[in-house]
Design a protein around this motif. Structure first.
Motif, PDB file in Angstrom:
ATOM      1  N   LEU A  45       0.820  -1.214   0.000  1.00  0.00           N
ATOM      2  CA  LEU A  45       0.000   0.000   0.000  1.00  0.00           C
ATOM      3  C   LEU A  45       0.853   1.263   0.000  1.00  0.00           C
ATOM      4  CD1 LEU A  45      -2.670  -1.112   2.626  1.00  0.00           C
ATOM      5  CD2 LEU A  45      -3.033  -0.846   0.167  1.00  0.00           C
ATOM      6  N   LYS A  46       2.153   1.122   0.302  1.00  0.00           N
ATOM      7  CA  LYS A  46       3.058   2.277   0.352  1.00  0.00           C
ATOM      8  C   LYS A  46       3.876   2.434  -0.936  1.00  0.00           C
ATOM      9  CE  LYS A  46       1.948   3.307   4.595  1.00  0.00           C
ATOM     10  NZ  LYS A  46       1.178   4.549   4.881  1.00  0.00           N
ATOM     11  N   LEU A  47       3.633   1.577  -1.919  1.00  0.00           N
ATOM     12  CA  LEU A  47       4.400   1.632  -3.161  1.00  0.00           C
ATOM     13  C   LEU A  47       3.548   2.210  -4.301  1.00  0.00           C
ATOM     14  CD1 LEU A  47       6.251  -1.822  -3.182  1.00  0.00           C
ATOM     15  CD2 LEU A  47       7.074   0.379  -2.333  1.00  0.00           C
ATOM     16  N   PRO A  48       3.970   3.311  -4.920  1.00  0.00           N
ATOM     17  CA  PRO A  48       3.231   3.830  -6.079  1.00  0.00           C
ATOM     18  C   PRO A  48       3.198   2.795  -7.203  1.00  0.00           C
ATOM     19  CG  PRO A  48       4.809   5.464  -5.269  1.00  0.00           C
ATOM     20  CD  PRO A  48       5.119   4.171  -4.564  1.00  0.00           C
ATOM     21  N   VAL A  49       2.158   2.841  -8.008  1.00  0.00           N
ATOM     22  CA  VAL A  49       2.056   1.896  -9.122  1.00  0.00           C
ATOM     23  C   VAL A  49       2.827   2.383 -10.339  1.00  0.00           C
ATOM     24  CG1 VAL A  49      -0.163   0.985  -8.364  1.00  0.00           C
ATOM     25  CG2 VAL A  49      -0.104   2.943  -9.925  1.00  0.00           C
ATOM     26  N   LYS A  50       3.267   3.633 -10.306  1.00  0.00           N
ATOM     27  CA  LYS A  50       4.111   4.169 -11.375  1.00  0.00           C
ATOM     28  C   LYS A  50       5.515   4.417 -10.834  1.00  0.00           C
ATOM     29  CE  LYS A  50       1.018   4.412 -14.675  1.00  0.00           C
ATOM     30  NZ  LYS A  50       0.654   5.670 -15.336  1.00  0.00           N
ATOM     31  N   ASN A  51       6.457   4.607 -11.731  1.00  0.00           N
ATOM     32  CA  ASN A  51       7.825   4.919 -11.333  1.00  0.00           C
ATOM     33  C   ASN A  51       7.819   6.107 -10.371  1.00  0.00           C
ATOM     34  OD1 ASN A  51      10.474   5.793 -11.136  1.00  0.00           O
ATOM     35  ND2 ASN A  51      10.902   5.597 -13.322  1.00  0.00           N
ATOM     36  N   PRO A  52       8.323   5.935  -9.148  1.00  0.00           N
ATOM     37  CA  PRO A  52       8.262   7.028  -8.156  1.00  0.00           C
ATOM     38  C   PRO A  52       9.080   8.255  -8.543  1.00  0.00           C
ATOM     39  CG  PRO A  52       9.586   5.201  -7.327  1.00  0.00           C
ATOM     40  CD  PRO A  52       8.924   4.712  -8.579  1.00  0.00           C
ATOM     41  N   GLN A  53       9.928   8.125  -9.555  1.00  0.00           N
ATOM     42  CA  GLN A  53      10.679   9.288 -10.052  1.00  0.00           C
ATOM     43  C   GLN A  53       9.918  10.028 -11.147  1.00  0.00           C
ATOM     44  OE1 GLN A  53      13.654  10.038  -8.696  1.00  0.00           O
ATOM     45  NE2 GLN A  53      13.655   8.225  -7.388  1.00  0.00           N
ATOM     46  N   ASP A  54       8.848   9.396 -11.666  1.00  0.00           N
ATOM     47  CA  ASP A  54       8.110   9.940 -12.812  1.00  0.00           C
ATOM     48  C   ASP A  54       6.890  10.723 -12.337  1.00  0.00           C
ATOM     49  OD1 ASP A  54       6.971  10.496 -15.277  1.00  0.00           O
ATOM     50  OD2 ASP A  54       6.139   8.467 -15.529  1.00  0.00           O
ATOM     51  N   PHE A  55       7.113  11.982 -12.012  1.00  0.00           N
ATOM     52  CA  PHE A  55       5.995  12.818 -11.586  1.00  0.00           C
ATOM     53  C   PHE A  55       6.300  14.272 -11.890  1.00  0.00           C
ATOM     54  CE2 PHE A  55       8.853  12.665  -7.943  1.00  0.00           C
ATOM     55  CZ  PHE A  55       8.906  13.990  -7.537  1.00  0.00           C
ATOM     56  N   TYR A  56       5.255  15.071 -11.932  1.00  0.00           N
ATOM     57  CA  TYR A  56       5.384  16.510 -12.106  1.00  0.00           C
ATOM     58  C   TYR A  56       5.362  17.181 -10.734  1.00  0.00           C
ATOM     59  CZ  TYR A  56       4.581  16.722 -17.189  1.00  0.00           C
ATOM     60  OH  TYR A  56       4.684  16.615 -18.547  1.00  0.00           O
ATOM     61  N   SER A  57       6.250  18.139 -10.519  1.00  0.00           N
ATOM     62  CA  SER A  57       6.094  19.004  -9.356  1.00  0.00           C
ATOM     63  C   SER A  57       4.954  19.968  -9.657  1.00  0.00           C
ATOM     64  CB  SER A  57       7.376  19.779  -9.066  1.00  0.00           C
ATOM     65  OG  SER A  57       7.593  20.771 -10.066  1.00  0.00           O
ATOM     66  N   LEU A  58       4.382  20.559  -8.632  1.00  0.00           N
ATOM     67  CA  LEU A  58       3.289  21.507  -8.857  1.00  0.00           C
ATOM     68  C   LEU A  58       3.779  22.723  -9.633  1.00  0.00           C
ATOM     69  CD1 LEU A  58       1.492  21.300  -5.389  1.00  0.00           C
ATOM     70  CD2 LEU A  58       1.070  19.967  -7.471  1.00  0.00           C
ATOM     71  N   GLU A  59       5.019  23.095  -9.409  1.00  0.00           N
ATOM     72  CA  GLU A  59       5.597  24.217 -10.157  1.00  0.00           C
ATOM     73  C   GLU A  59       5.670  23.881 -11.645  1.00  0.00           C
ATOM     74  OE1 GLU A  59       9.380  27.126  -9.492  1.00  0.00           O
ATOM     75  OE2 GLU A  59       9.842  24.990  -9.719  1.00  0.00           O
ATOM     76  N   ASP A  60       6.017  22.619 -11.968  1.00  0.00           N
ATOM     77  CA  ASP A  60       6.073  22.189 -13.367  1.00  0.00           C
ATOM     78  C   ASP A  60       4.709  22.322 -14.031  1.00  0.00           C
ATOM     79  OD1 ASP A  60       8.739  21.523 -13.169  1.00  0.00           O
ATOM     80  OD2 ASP A  60       8.341  19.422 -12.680  1.00  0.00           O
ATOM     81  N   ILE A  61       3.662  21.946 -13.300  1.00  0.00           N
ATOM     82  CA  ILE A  61       2.308  22.018 -13.854  1.00  0.00           C
ATOM     83  C   ILE A  61       1.916  23.466 -14.129  1.00  0.00           C
ATOM     84  CG2 ILE A  61      -0.126  21.498 -13.441  1.00  0.00           C
ATOM     85  CD1 ILE A  61       0.800  19.196 -11.644  1.00  0.00           C
ATOM     86  N   VAL A  62       2.183  24.329 -13.143  1.00  0.00           N
ATOM     87  CA  VAL A  62       1.861  25.747 -13.302  1.00  0.00           C
ATOM     88  C   VAL A  62       2.664  26.356 -14.450  1.00  0.00           C
ATOM     89  CG1 VAL A  62       1.940  28.010 -12.196  1.00  0.00           C
ATOM     90  CG2 VAL A  62       1.155  26.019 -10.897  1.00  0.00           C
ATOM     91  N   ALA A  63       3.969  25.998 -14.525  1.00  0.00           N
ATOM     92  CA  ALA A  63       4.840  26.567 -15.557  1.00  0.00           C
ATOM     93  C   ALA A  63       4.423  26.127 -16.956  1.00  0.00           C
ATOM     94  CB  ALA A  63       6.287  26.168 -15.291  1.00  0.00           C
ATOM     95  N   ASN A  64       3.983  24.869 -17.095  1.00  0.00           N
ATOM     96  CA  ASN A  64       3.555  24.374 -18.403  1.00  0.00           C
ATOM     97  C   ASN A  64       2.193  24.917 -18.810  1.00  0.00           C
ATOM     98  OD1 ASN A  64       5.411  22.145 -19.700  1.00  0.00           O
ATOM     99  ND2 ASN A  64       5.523  21.856 -17.483  1.00  0.00           N
ATOM    100  N   GLY A  65       1.392  25.320 -17.798  1.00  0.00           N
ATOM    101  CA  GLY A  65       0.115  25.973 -18.075  1.00  0.00           C
ATOM    102  C   GLY A  65      -0.803  25.138 -18.943  1.00  0.00           C
ATOM    103  N   GLN A  66      -1.472  25.794 -19.882  1.00  0.00           N
ATOM    104  CA  GLN A  66      -2.501  25.138 -20.673  1.00  0.00           C
ATOM    105  C   GLN A  66      -1.952  24.101 -21.652  1.00  0.00           C
ATOM    106  OE1 GLN A  66      -5.915  27.481 -22.013  1.00  0.00           O
ATOM    107  NE2 GLN A  66      -5.119  29.230 -20.875  1.00  0.00           N
ATOM    108  N   SER A  67      -0.641  24.024 -21.809  1.00  0.00           N
ATOM    109  CA  SER A  67      -0.084  22.979 -22.669  1.00  0.00           C
ATOM    110  C   SER A  67      -0.332  21.593 -22.077  1.00  0.00           C
ATOM    111  CB  SER A  67       1.421  23.193 -22.865  1.00  0.00           C
ATOM    112  OG  SER A  67       2.116  23.048 -21.639  1.00  0.00           O
ATOM    113  N   LEU A  68      -0.625  21.549 -20.764  1.00  0.00           N
ATOM    114  CA  LEU A  68      -0.950  20.278 -20.106  1.00  0.00           C
ATOM    115  C   LEU A  68      -2.457  20.014 -20.064  1.00  0.00           C
ATOM    116  CD1 LEU A  68       1.461  20.080 -17.018  1.00  0.00           C
ATOM    117  CD2 LEU A  68       1.510  18.673 -19.080  1.00  0.00           C
ATOM    118  N   ASP A  69      -3.262  20.927 -20.579  1.00  0.00           N
ATOM    119  CA  ASP A  69      -4.722  20.789 -20.489  1.00  0.00           C
ATOM    120  C   ASP A  69      -5.185  19.450 -21.073  1.00  0.00           C
ATOM    121  OD1 ASP A  69      -7.350  21.658 -19.884  1.00  0.00           O
ATOM    122  OD2 ASP A  69      -7.646  22.288 -21.956  1.00  0.00           O
ATOM    123  N   GLY A  70      -5.869  18.642 -20.261  1.00  0.00           N
ATOM    124  CA  GLY A  70      -6.381  17.356 -20.710  1.00  0.00           C
ATOM    125  C   GLY A  70      -5.396  16.207 -20.577  1.00  0.00           C
ATOM    126  N   LYS A  71      -4.169  16.482 -20.181  1.00  0.00           N
ATOM    127  CA  LYS A  71      -3.150  15.437 -20.066  1.00  0.00           C
ATOM    128  C   LYS A  71      -3.337  14.645 -18.773  1.00  0.00           C
ATOM    129  CE  LYS A  71      -0.476  16.377 -23.708  1.00  0.00           C
ATOM    130  NZ  LYS A  71      -1.249  17.441 -24.340  1.00  0.00           N
TER     131      LYS A  71
END
Length: 471
Positions: A140-166
């Motif tokens: 229950l403590k192990l992510p099902v995806k690669n634990p290194q493969d994630f966006y920081s919240l800053e990355d999401i904000v910086a990418n803006g609408q280019s991530l819309d729907g992703k």
């Protein structure tokens, strides 16, 4: 009901194949969808029901399970266990999955198969945690995806609408969990939603929305500022109301609470070491970091109605928005003893520490570079209409500049008499004010009113709204 597993022979998910006779699988539930009804094509006018869940029995293997049947059976089965429970599945039908079709609305799994449950032939039984091997519960403590493969919240904000729907993965801490909101749609279907506020080392507040009962119940178990989550396959969209990006939990999403990964441990350490700074952020206001689309705010309030709404929703974490036609009755901009200009961090817009002139948030990061600051208005004003007064409402940053009609630099160049003249230009003039109300235990009033826009009101519009409220 608890189930004895001592004498049971289980088939590992990795060893499943179509020739197995009456297999039994044991695993922990890591994801689950709500039970839903749909028209039964064979019996016109009636409904069949379905729900699904995902079971894991090893770090590398997990599988999706689906069940269809009568409403009573499906709802009873669905309500018998939750995410985090250990279950034994007996005699399921094993079916080869069609990846493009089966994983469009379900979590992606490493197994080539999916399990189907039959009311007449299959069973799902619950095990207590005392009966289960600790190695199974540790999944229950192990992510099902690669634990290194994630966006920081800053990355999401910086990418803006280019991530819309992703659809992406997010590692973040829980800042707050709103209470579930219930509603009825135009076609009379009942729905619910819950807003969770996330943060990490890079962003102080980011919204994640839960629409289904399972994720809402899971969210209610999270302790703000003590919980970190790894959310696999959340959808990112541009929210026109907030004018910013938000995350949404969907049927593909699997959320790991307090994951046992190096990055998660670093984030957990960060939130524990910066608890004081995060308390300060509650009072400085998220309104400086979110740009609300004012066109979507339609509800008109009186001061009395704002107070009543606040009283009725006392203790809630989600804010409410509205419009009030009121006078600014207190505006201390010509009083040297009142602090009305503060320095903010140019990166995150926090008010910086006055004694050190450093940002508590950004200075906690590993970067050795000093973050530039800028002066910003930070006013407390009173709002008054014919029903009463709201004290200590926050008028800050660019909203204050628009209301006063000058920048901070222009204001600092004014003489005291010019500041007094500016004050009386606004004081006791009816304004149209868009506001946001947060509930804050740190505020002496119990709530925090922030002005999102403050402009002199059109007399005709103000009169019409006052007449409407008087009816």
């Amino acid at each position: 009901m608890a189930y004895s597993i001592s004498a049971q022979n289980f088939v590992a998910i990795s060893d499943l194949h179509p020739n197995l006779a009456r297999p039994s699988i044991i695993g922990v539930v890591i994801g689950k969808t709500d039970a839903k009804g749909f028209p039964d094509r064979k019996n016109i006018g009636s409904e069949r029901y379905t729900f699904g869940f995902t079971v894991r029995d090893s770090p590398s293997y997990f599988i999706n399970v689906h069940s269809w049947g009568r409403e009573d059976y499906i709802k009873s089965l669905s309500e018998s266990f939750r995410v985090g429970d250990c279950v034994v599945i007996e005699n399921p039908l094993l079916q080869t999955k069609e990846v493009e079709k089966d994983e469009k609305f379900s979590p992606s799994t490493p197994s080539c198969y999916k399990l189907l449950l039959s009311e007449n032939h299959s069973t799902v039984k619950i095990c207590t945690h005392n009966e289960v091997d600790a190695k199974l519960l540790s999944l229950l403590k192990l992510p099902v995806k690669n634990p290194q493969d994630f966006y920081s919240l800053e990355d999401i904000v910086a990418n803006g609408q280019s991530l819309d729907g992703k659809i992406i993965n997010v590692l973040a801490a829980i800042k707050s969990v709103g209470e579930p909101k219930y509603f009825t749609t135009s076609d009379r279907r009942k729905g619910h939603r819950c807003e969770v506020r996330l943060f990490d080392e890079t962003e102080s507040s980011f919204a994640m929305i839960c629409w289904d009962n399972e994720s809402i119940q899971l969210a209610q178990s999270w302790v703000p500022r003590e919980t970190v989550i790894f959310a696999s396959d959340v959808r990112i969209n541009f929210d026109k109301f907030r004018n910013c990006m938000v995350a949404t939990v969907i049927s593909k999403t699997i959320i790991t609470t307090n994951p046992d990964t190096p990055k998660a441990r670093v984030l957990l350490k960060f939130i524990k070491e910066n608890a004081e700074m995060l308390d300060l952020d509650d009072d400085m206001g998220d309104e400086l970091r979110e740009s609300i689309n004012l066109q979507t705010i339609l509800g008109v309030y009186t001061v009395e109605k704002i107070k009543m709404e606040a009283l009725e929703n006392e203790g809630k974490t989600e804010p409410f928005y509205g419009i009030v036609f009121a006078y600014i009755s207190t505006l201390n901009i010509d009083n040297e003893t009142t602090k009305i200009i503060r320095n903010r961090c140019a990166k995150c817009r926090y008010v910086v520490n006055e004694s050190t002139d450093t940002c508590s948030f950004c200075s906690s990061l590993s970067s050795s570079e000093a973050t530039p600051v800028f002066p910003s208005f930070d006013l407390l004003v009173d709002l008054t209409d014919h029903t009463g007064t709201l004290h200590s409402c926050r008028l800050s940053d660019t909203v204050a500049e628009e209301a006063l009609g000058c920048t901070v630099q222009e204001f600092q160049a004014l003489t005291e008499s010019q500041k007094t003249g500016l004050k009386w230009h606004l004081l006791l003039e009816r304004s149209k004010i868009h506001f946001k109300v947060n509930f804050s235990a740190n505020s002496w009033t119990g709530l925090r009113v922030s002005l999102l826009s403050c402009k002199l009101a059109d007399p005709v519009e103000a009169s019409l709204n006052l007449l409407e409220k008087a009816k």
